[in-house]
Design an enzyme around this catalytic site. Structure first.
Site, PDB file in Angstrom:
ATOM      1  CG  HIS A 153      -5.873  -1.751  -0.420  1.00 42.75           C
ATOM      2  ND1 HIS A 153      -4.981  -1.417  -1.418  1.00 42.75           N
ATOM      3  CD2 HIS A 153      -5.390  -1.196   0.714  1.00 42.75           C
ATOM      4  CE1 HIS A 153      -4.011  -0.678  -0.907  1.00 42.75           C
ATOM      5  NE2 HIS A 153      -4.231  -0.534   0.391  1.00 42.75           N
TER       6      HIS A 153
ATOM      7  CB  SER B 144      -0.969  -0.047   1.189  1.00 43.03           C
ATOM      8  OG  SER B 144      -1.948   0.946   1.091  1.00 43.03           O
TER       9      SER B 144
ATOM     10  CG  ASP C 176      -6.626  -2.312  -4.108  1.00 45.90           C
ATOM     11  OD1 ASP C 176      -7.241  -1.301  -3.711  1.00 45.90           O
ATOM     12  OD2 ASP C 176      -5.404  -2.489  -3.931  1.00 45.90           O
TER      13      ASP C 176
END
Length: 307
Positions: A281, A153, A251
């Site tokens: 995600h 991320s 995501d």
């Protein structure tokens, strides 16, 4: 395939987002409350907390040495958390699995967080630790052939930015960049990527939450137009290290990661893009106990060995 049933059950049980401004202190405390006690963590040959002396100051790091004894290099790992969450503790299990499956040492970086530390403090810490790993006489990478940067991320944002900084500085020791569902374009223009619309609601991370969660970072001086903030804004990707870009089918950030992989290949950089079916995600952090998602660490190992 549909969202994995284990992930779907988790998402269905999530509470509604809190009303009003986000409280980073409260959110960090909630994050830390889920850290497993030491006795329940994956055992390794050695895990050591040390301080890296870097150009940006002293940075806490945690060094993981797998039982397979040290390997032939190091992965420097940057945790995710929208630049204001996460710690050595919250992502300890990710670093342990990386070390175990790759057979390499992993150095996890406890970089400074927004909003208390303005841009580019966290990024400078990450780059400084990479230089420390490569250059200091007592650092863990001495003699190794692999020096990879990795992150999930926002940690993937830092990994891509650090690779670019190193290239621009003429520092050619970084051999690989490993980006797990990276955030690479922080302007969050929903017209730019289909995944921001297709995966906007119902899969965990929601498109409407991207701006407020990242506001702690952008509000501390990180300009989304800056390629060190949004690596997709970099016009010339030639000369960057080989990349593994991992994305999740559901995501919102999927398409920007996959675009980055394509642009790297167009620039002559060896890049593998791997989309995980049924995943949203954060699946490396939250769902790598599921066998089909734990495979991401094996894929990372194979990528490092091939490239």
């Amino acid at each position: 395939m549909p969202l994995h049933p284990e992930i779907a059950a988790f998402v269905a049980g999530l509470p509604a987002p809190p009303e009003g401004p986000l409280d980073p202190v409260a959110l960090r405390a909630a994050d830390e409350a889920h850290v497993a006690p030491p006795a329940e963590r994956l055992p390794l040959h050695a895990v050591e907390d040390v301080t890296a002396r870097t150009a940006s100051g002293d940075v806490p790091v945690r060094i993981y040495t797998p039982a397979e004894a040290g390997g032939d290099g190091v992965i420097v790992y940057f945790h995710g958390g929208a630049f204001f969450l996460g710690s050595l503790g919250t992502h300890d299990h990710v670093a342990r699995s990386l070390a175990k499956e790759t057979g390499l040492k992993v150095v996890s970086v406890g970089y400074r967080l927004a909003p208390e530390s303005a841009f580019p403090a966290g990024l400078a810490d990450c780059y400084g630790v990479v230089r420390w790993v490569a250059e200091e006489g007592g650092s863990p990478a001495r003699g190794g052939t692999t020096l990879a940067v990795a992150g999930d991320s926002s940690g993937g944002t830092f990994a891509a930015a650090v690779a670019a900084m190193a290239h621009d500085d003429g520092f050619d020791r970084i051999t690989h960049q490993i980006l797990y569902y990276p955030s690479l374009d922080l302007d969050f223009d929903t017209g730019r990527y289909a995944s921001l619309r297709e995966n906007a609601v119902g899969y965990g991370l929601e498109t409407a939450g991207l701006k407020p969660f990242n506001a702690f970072y952008t509000g501390s001086g990180a300009d989304p137009a800056d390629p060190l903030v949004s690596p997709l804004k970099r016009t010339d990707l030639t000369g960057l290290p080989p990349a593994l870009v991992v994305t999740g089918e559901y995501d919102p950030l999927r398409d920007e990661g996959e675009l980055y992989g394509r642009r790297l290949r167009e620039a002559g950089v060896r890049a593998a893009v791997s989309r995980y079916a049924g995943a949203g995600h954060g699946f490396v952090q939250h769902f790598s106990w599921i066998p089909e998602y734990h495979r991401v660490f094996e894929e990372t190992r194979d990528f490092l060995r091939r490239n």
